[in-house]
Enzyme design. Sequence first.
Site, short mmCIF file in Angstrom:
data_model
loop_
_atom_site.label_atom_id
_atom_site.label_comp_id
_atom_site.label_asym_id
_atom_site.label_seq_id
_atom_site.Cartn_x
_atom_site.Cartn_y
_atom_site.Cartn_z
N GLY A 154 0.78 -1.23 0.00
CA GLY A 154 0.00 0.00 0.00
C GLY A 154 0.81 1.28 0.00
O GLY A 154 0.30 2.34 0.37
N HIS A 186 1.62 1.00 -13.23
CA HIS A 186 2.42 -0.16 -13.63
C HIS A 186 3.90 0.22 -13.48
O HIS A 186 4.31 1.28 -13.94
CB HIS A 186 2.10 -0.54 -15.08
CG HIS A 186 2.80 -1.79 -15.48
ND1 HIS A 186 2.36 -3.05 -15.11
CD2 HIS A 186 3.96 -2.00 -16.17
CE1 HIS A 186 3.19 -3.95 -15.57
NE2 HIS A 186 4.17 -3.35 -16.21
N ASP A 239 -3.04 -3.97 -19.14
CA ASP A 239 -1.95 -2.97 -19.31
C ASP A 239 -1.95 -2.28 -20.67
O ASP A 239 -0.90 -1.78 -21.12
CB ASP A 239 -0.57 -3.61 -19.06
CG ASP A 239 -0.37 -4.02 -17.61
OD1 ASP A 239 -1.03 -3.43 -16.73
OD2 ASP A 239 0.42 -4.94 -17.35
N ASN A 273 -4.63 2.68 -13.30
CA ASN A 273 -3.70 1.72 -12.72
C ASN A 273 -2.30 2.28 -12.78
O ASN A 273 -1.97 3.06 -13.68
CB ASN A 273 -3.77 0.42 -13.53
CG ASN A 273 -2.79 -0.64 -13.04
OD1 ASN A 273 -2.72 -0.92 -11.83
ND2 ASN A 273 -2.03 -1.23 -13.94
N GLU A 322 6.79 6.23 -9.24
CA GLU A 322 5.40 5.89 -8.87
C GLU A 322 4.78 6.89 -7.89
O GLU A 322 3.69 7.43 -8.14
CB GLU A 322 5.34 4.49 -8.26
CG GLU A 322 5.78 3.41 -9.23
CD GLU A 322 5.51 2.01 -8.72
OE1 GLU A 322 4.48 1.77 -8.08
OE2 GLU A 322 6.36 1.13 -8.97
C1 GAR Z 1 3.91 -1.21 -7.19
O1 GAR Z 1 5.24 -1.22 -7.63
C2 GAR Z 1 2.98 -1.20 -8.38
O2 GAR Z 1 3.45 -0.44 -9.45
C3 GAR Z 1 2.93 -2.65 -8.74
O3 GAR Z 1 2.92 -3.34 -7.50
C4 GAR Z 1 3.56 -2.53 -6.51
C5 GAR Z 1 2.61 -2.34 -5.35
O4 GAR Z 1 3.21 -1.71 -4.28
N1 GAR Z 1 1.78 -2.97 -9.55
C6 GAR Z 1 1.78 -3.91 -10.49
O5 GAR Z 1 2.74 -4.62 -10.73
C7 GAR Z 1 0.47 -4.03 -11.25
N2 GAR Z 1 0.63 -4.84 -12.42
P1 GAR Z 1 2.37 -0.97 -3.15
O6 GAR Z 1 1.33 -1.97 -2.62
O7 GAR Z 1 3.39 -0.64 -2.09
O8 GAR Z 1 1.73 0.25 -3.73
#
Ligand code: GAR
Length: 203
Positions: free
Chosen positions: A14, A112, A153, A110, A183
């Site tokens: 999260g 990525h 995606d 989303n 991000e």
């Molecule tokens: C993040 O790096 C996000 O970009 C990735 O999972 C992680 C979640 O971290 N998402 C994907 O790979 C979606 N295909 P978080 O729970 O700490 O935000």
Amino acid sequence: MEKVRIAILCSGGGTNFQAIYDAQQAGMIPDGEIALVVCDHAEAFALERARRAGIPAAVFDRVAIPDRGERERRILACLKENGAELVVLAGFMTILSPAFVAAYENRIVNIHPALLPNFGGKGFYGLHVHEAVLKAGVKVTGATVHYVVADCDAGPVIAQKEVEVKENDTPESLQKRVMREAEWVIFPQAVEEVCKKIKGEQR
Ligand code: GAR
């Protein structure tokens, strides 16, 4: 005009939810408000973050509700009950069905952890993405915020930011740099941009 009600869907740590929440608290999302966190993993730390932030959270656990269709129906009902207008996938690790995507057409975004269309699609999630980037030997990666369409995606890009790949990177070190430099920076900005756009439309 009222703020756009945002639902954030998470499966894990999260940190992206946290970045959006922190931006909201800092006044950087004037056109939206996080109304709800939805999580498909009962043990996810995202739930603890939501609790600390005082944001209502709902859990539809993948083990307790193994059927994806049933989980989606319950998540959709919860989103509607809470008046969610924008669905933000912040590390949500289940691919949504076309029916779910249609229920929130142009209202799901989303993040990525790569520069789409590179290193995207089924199987490219979390650390796997960074493993693939290192294996390919590219020198630049990054993150992408995009609208969600039925194809995984493949939706229109809202924001992207590049991040350097370093010589001695591990998937973990690269993941951390992509999160910190890309991000957590572009996601809150993109959420505000989309909220502003929704406010300008008929609701
Ligand atoms: C993040 O790096 C996000 O970009 C990735 O999972 C992680 C979640 O971290 N998402 C994907 O790979 C979606 N295909 P978080 O729970 O700490 O935000």
